[in-house]
Design a protein around this motif. Sequence first.
Motif, PDB file in Angstrom:
ATOM      1  N   SER A   8       9.808  -5.230  34.000  1.00 27.31           N
ATOM      2  CA  SER A   8      11.106  -5.813  34.375  1.00 27.31           C
ATOM      3  C   SER A   8      12.190  -4.751  34.469  1.00 27.31           C
ATOM      4  O   SER A   8      13.371  -5.075  34.616  1.00 27.31           O
ATOM      5  N   GLY A   9      11.817  -3.489  34.392  1.00 32.71           N
ATOM      6  CA  GLY A   9      12.795  -2.410  34.452  1.00 32.71           C
ATOM      7  C   GLY A   9      13.677  -2.502  35.680  1.00 32.71           C
ATOM      8  O   GLY A   9      13.202  -2.706  36.801  1.00 32.71           O
ATOM      9  N   SER A  10      14.987  -2.331  35.482  1.00 33.88           N
ATOM     10  CA  SER A  10      15.930  -2.410  36.601  1.00 33.88           C
ATOM     11  C   SER A  10      17.159  -1.579  36.281  1.00 33.88           C
ATOM     12  O   SER A  10      17.535  -1.429  35.116  1.00 33.88           O
ATOM     13  N   PHE A  11      17.760  -1.021  37.321  1.00 34.62           N
ATOM     14  CA  PHE A  11      18.986  -0.257  37.139  1.00 34.62           C
ATOM     15  C   PHE A  11      20.175  -1.206  37.024  1.00 34.62           C
ATOM     16  O   PHE A  11      20.135  -2.351  37.495  1.00 34.62           O
ATOM     17  N   LYS A  12      21.245  -0.725  36.402  1.00 35.88           N
ATOM     18  CA  LYS A  12      22.471  -1.501  36.326  1.00 35.88           C
ATOM     19  C   LYS A  12      22.980  -1.785  37.741  1.00 35.88           C
ATOM     20  O   LYS A  12      23.070  -0.866  38.565  1.00 35.88           O
ATOM     21  N   PRO A  13      23.296  -3.036  38.034  1.00 35.98           N
ATOM     22  CA  PRO A  13      23.663  -3.404  39.411  1.00 35.98           C
ATOM     23  C   PRO A  13      24.805  -2.575  39.984  1.00 35.98           C
ATOM     24  O   PRO A  13      24.786  -2.231  41.174  1.00 35.98           O
ATOM     25  N   GLU A  14      25.793  -2.239  39.152  1.00 36.13           N
ATOM     26  CA  GLU A  14      26.952  -1.513  39.674  1.00 36.13           C
ATOM     27  C   GLU A  14      26.630  -0.074  40.082  1.00 36.13           C
ATOM     28  O   GLU A  14      27.433   0.583  40.764  1.00 36.13           O
ATOM     29  N   LEU A  15      25.448   0.422  39.682  1.00 33.23           N
ATOM     30  CA  LEU A  15      25.060   1.793  40.038  1.00 33.23           C
ATOM     31  C   LEU A  15      24.179   1.858  41.283  1.00 33.23           C
ATOM     32  O   LEU A  15      24.079   2.917  41.918  1.00 33.23           O
ATOM     33  N   ILE A  16      23.547   0.749  41.620  1.00 30.81           N
ATOM     34  CA  ILE A  16      22.477   0.802  42.631  1.00 30.81           C
ATOM     35  C   ILE A  16      22.965   1.266  43.989  1.00 30.81           C
ATOM     36  O   ILE A  16      22.473   2.280  44.532  1.00 30.81           O
ATOM     37  N   GLU A  17      23.908   0.585  44.603  1.00 36.70           N
ATOM     38  CA  GLU A  17      24.331   0.936  45.968  1.00 36.70           C
ATOM     39  C   GLU A  17      25.171   2.213  46.010  1.00 36.70           C
ATOM     40  O   GLU A  17      24.957   3.070  46.879  1.00 36.70           O
ATOM     41  N   PRO A  18      26.120   2.394  45.070  1.00 38.92           N
ATOM     42  CA  PRO A  18      26.961   3.596  45.159  1.00 38.92           C
ATOM     43  C   PRO A  18      26.225   4.901  44.895  1.00 38.92           C
ATOM     44  O   PRO A  18      26.547   5.929  45.493  1.00 38.92           O
ATOM     45  N   VAL A  19      25.212   4.879  43.973  1.00 34.79           N
ATOM     46  CA  VAL A  19      24.664   6.172  43.567  1.00 34.79           C
ATOM     47  C   VAL A  19      23.143   6.205  43.431  1.00 34.79           C
ATOM     48  O   VAL A  19      22.515   7.185  43.832  1.00 34.79           O
ATOM     49  N   ILE A  20      22.517   5.166  42.902  1.00 34.38           N
ATOM     50  CA  ILE A  20      21.069   5.216  42.662  1.00 34.38           C
ATOM     51  C   ILE A  20      20.291   5.350  43.968  1.00 34.38           C
ATOM     52  O   ILE A  20      19.451   6.252  44.127  1.00 34.38           O
ATOM     53  N   LYS A  21      20.549   4.454  44.918  1.00 34.66           N
ATOM     54  CA  LYS A  21      19.814   4.517  46.181  1.00 34.66           C
ATOM     55  C   LYS A  21      20.066   5.809  46.946  1.00 34.66           C
ATOM     56  O   LYS A  21      19.118   6.453  47.416  1.00 34.66           O
ATOM     57  N   PRO A  22      21.326   6.254  47.107  1.00 28.73           N
ATOM     58  CA  PRO A  22      21.534   7.519  47.812  1.00 28.73           C
ATOM     59  C   PRO A  22      20.902   8.708  47.099  1.00 28.73           C
ATOM     60  O   PRO A  22      20.398   9.631  47.741  1.00 28.73           O
ATOM     61  N   MET A  23      20.909   8.692  45.758  1.00 26.44           N
ATOM     62  CA  MET A  23      20.296   9.799  45.020  1.00 26.44           C
ATOM     63  C   MET A  23      18.789   9.799  45.208  1.00 26.44           C
ATOM     64  O   MET A  23      18.182  10.853  45.485  1.00 26.44           O
ATOM     65  N   LEU A  24      18.150   8.638  45.071  1.00 28.32           N
ATOM     66  CA  LEU A  24      16.710   8.570  45.247  1.00 28.32           C
ATOM     67  C   LEU A  24      16.308   8.917  46.677  1.00 28.32           C
ATOM     68  O   LEU A  24      15.264   9.541  46.908  1.00 28.32           O
ATOM     69  N   ASP A  25      17.137   8.541  47.626  1.00 27.39           N
ATOM     70  CA  ASP A  25      16.868   8.891  49.018  1.00 27.39           C
ATOM     71  C   ASP A  25      16.887  10.409  49.202  1.00 27.39           C
ATOM     72  O   ASP A  25      16.031  10.981  49.893  1.00 27.39           O
ATOM     73  N   LEU A  26      17.842  11.081  48.574  1.00 24.59           N
ATOM     74  CA  LEU A  26      17.920  12.535  48.655  1.00 24.59           C
ATOM     75  C   LEU A  26      16.725  13.184  47.962  1.00 24.59           C
ATOM     76  O   LEU A  26      16.140  14.146  48.480  1.00 24.59           O
ATOM     77  N   LEU A  27      16.339  12.662  46.799  1.00 24.61           N
ATOM     78  CA  LEU A  27      15.183  13.204  46.096  1.00 24.61           C
ATOM     79  C   LEU A  27      13.910  13.029  46.919  1.00 24.61           C
ATOM     80  O   LEU A  27      13.063  13.932  46.976  1.00 24.61           O
ATOM     81  N   GLN A  28      13.797  11.884  47.558  1.00 21.87           N
ATOM     82  CA  GLN A  28      12.637  11.627  48.404  1.00 21.87           C
ATOM     83  C   GLN A  28      12.608  12.574  49.595  1.00 21.87           C
ATOM     84  O   GLN A  28      11.574  13.164  49.926  1.00 21.87           O
ATOM     85  N   MET A  29      13.750  12.760  50.214  1.00 22.55           N
ATOM     86  CA  MET A  29      13.850  13.616  51.401  1.00 22.55           C
ATOM     87  C   MET A  29      13.533  15.072  51.069  1.00 22.55           C
ATOM     88  O   MET A  29      12.955  15.798  51.879  1.00 22.55           O
ATOM     89  N   THR A  30      13.892  15.528  49.870  1.00 21.82           N
ATOM     90  CA  THR A  30      13.698  16.928  49.492  1.00 21.82           C
ATOM     91  C   THR A  30      12.438  17.139  48.643  1.00 21.82           C
ATOM     92  O   THR A  30      12.231  18.228  48.100  1.00 21.82           O
ATOM     93  N   SER A  31      11.602  16.098  48.543  1.00 27.24           N
ATOM     94  CA  SER A  31      10.356  16.167  47.760  1.00 27.24           C
ATOM     95  C   SER A  31      10.637  16.584  46.319  1.00 27.24           C
ATOM     96  O   SER A  31       9.879  17.351  45.712  1.00 27.24           O
ATOM     97  N   SER A  32      11.727  16.079  45.781  1.00 31.55           N
ATOM     98  CA  SER A  32      12.092  16.384  44.404  1.00 31.55           C
ATOM     99  C   SER A  32      11.682  15.223  43.505  1.00 31.55           C
ATOM    100  O   SER A  32      10.918  14.349  43.897  1.00 31.55           O
ATOM    101  N   TYR A  33      12.180  15.204  42.286  1.00 32.69           N
ATOM    102  CA  TYR A  33      11.793  14.217  41.285  1.00 32.69           C
ATOM    103  C   TYR A  33      13.036  13.769  40.529  1.00 32.69           C
ATOM    104  O   TYR A  33      14.039  14.466  40.454  1.00 32.69           O
ATOM    105  N   LEU A  34      12.950  12.573  39.968  1.00 30.90           N
ATOM    106  CA  LEU A  34      14.049  12.062  39.163  1.00 30.90           C
ATOM    107  C   LEU A  34      13.932  12.638  37.755  1.00 30.90           C
ATOM    108  O   LEU A  34      12.896  12.522  37.103  1.00 30.90           O
TER     109      LEU A  34
END
Length: 455
Positions: A172-198
Amino acid sequence: MAVSFLPCFLILCLFPGISFTHAESGMIGVNYGRIANNLPSPKNVVNLLKSQGISRIKIYDTDKNVLTALANSGIKVIVALPNELLSSASSNQSFADNWIQTNVASHSPATEIEAIAVGNEVFVDPKNTTPYLVPAMKNIHTSLVKHNLDKAIKISSPVALSALANSYPPSSGSFKPELIEPVIKPMLDLLQMTSSYLMVNAYPFFAYSANADKISLDYALFQENAGNIDSGTGLKYNSLFDAQLDAVYAAMSAVGFNDVKVMVTETGWPSVGDENEIGANEPNAAAYNGGLVKRVLTGNGTPLRPREPLNVYLFALFNENQKPGPTSERNYGLFYPNEGKVYDVPFTARSTFPVNGKGDEVPVSTWCVSNGEMARDRLQAALDYACGEGGADCRPIQPGATCYHPETLEAHASYAFNSYYQKNARGVGTCYFGGAAHVVTQPPRFGKCEFPIGP
């Protein structure tokens, strides 16, 4: 060069240290924090790291003295852009370019910088630097591209588990809703694009200390326990650490990112705490770190990601006497500032990994060789001890014998140190010699001389 047998330091030549090992199934590194006024010099720290076989560290800045000391050491390092610089790095590409040139490019490749932590636990920063995080990460990456360093150096940002709204059960793990659109998704997208890791900072100690009436200590310390079944997946968890990581994986999956890897950039257990910090003591710290090392080097991934190796940085190298907060904050170190061990974690490379007397043997071939940067007089003295009172078999490095050539102090010392190390079953502290030796995982070669490996 003939071997001499002069008096030496007796047992004072030896410092019983921890041997950190790298295995295919996972990697162990250590955080080198410096919020203290009594730590060894960076050069001495590098010698300590090498003597213990620690090949990866993480620091919280780009201190010039530290990075210079690490040059040509073979130790890989994660550096950091501090939170207070996020605003400038996010709004000004020139600032990011200059920061990379001054603090990263100028040290590379002599100092092996393998990643940049852009900020640290930004979401809980009281100065509210969260809006600057992803723009800063993008500008730093752009600067790495300009310097042709983007393939060698990854970017990420350590996230505390407090970024999760839910973590139990793990599915049931989930990020805090207020973080998802402003920062979590864009950060994960950048990590994915650069083959990096969280990068994730995970501390089972905090969860246990706050819920000792509900969480089994054995479950938190990698000891034998009944385990917990995740009602959502049916997967069984035998450690709180695994459950915390899988909650992060589930949270990433919930926002559409199933292929971003995770690196644990901080985890540990304090050896001392305040009265209300339940579980903070030396036996528990030794059990947690010992169990974690065994878990990383002998296990696979987590129940949810069984094929993903665990890559973990322990917190921390030293106790840091100037850290604010509760007593525990100053007592996470594996070593005291005088380089003595706080407690015994048997990380021998041949390791049986006992945790509270339990553990399976994991055979890993290792050898002990000399530290070529050690002063010649200290190296000679350590060699004298090994061949004299230490009882190493030094006959093969006598004139005319099979390993006399090459006739160098470094080669002869390596042979003697390895003989002592193997004779003593690669035990804790048997490859130190006052910083004159360190463990390697590839058989050393000096001319045609073959170095034996013990039983």
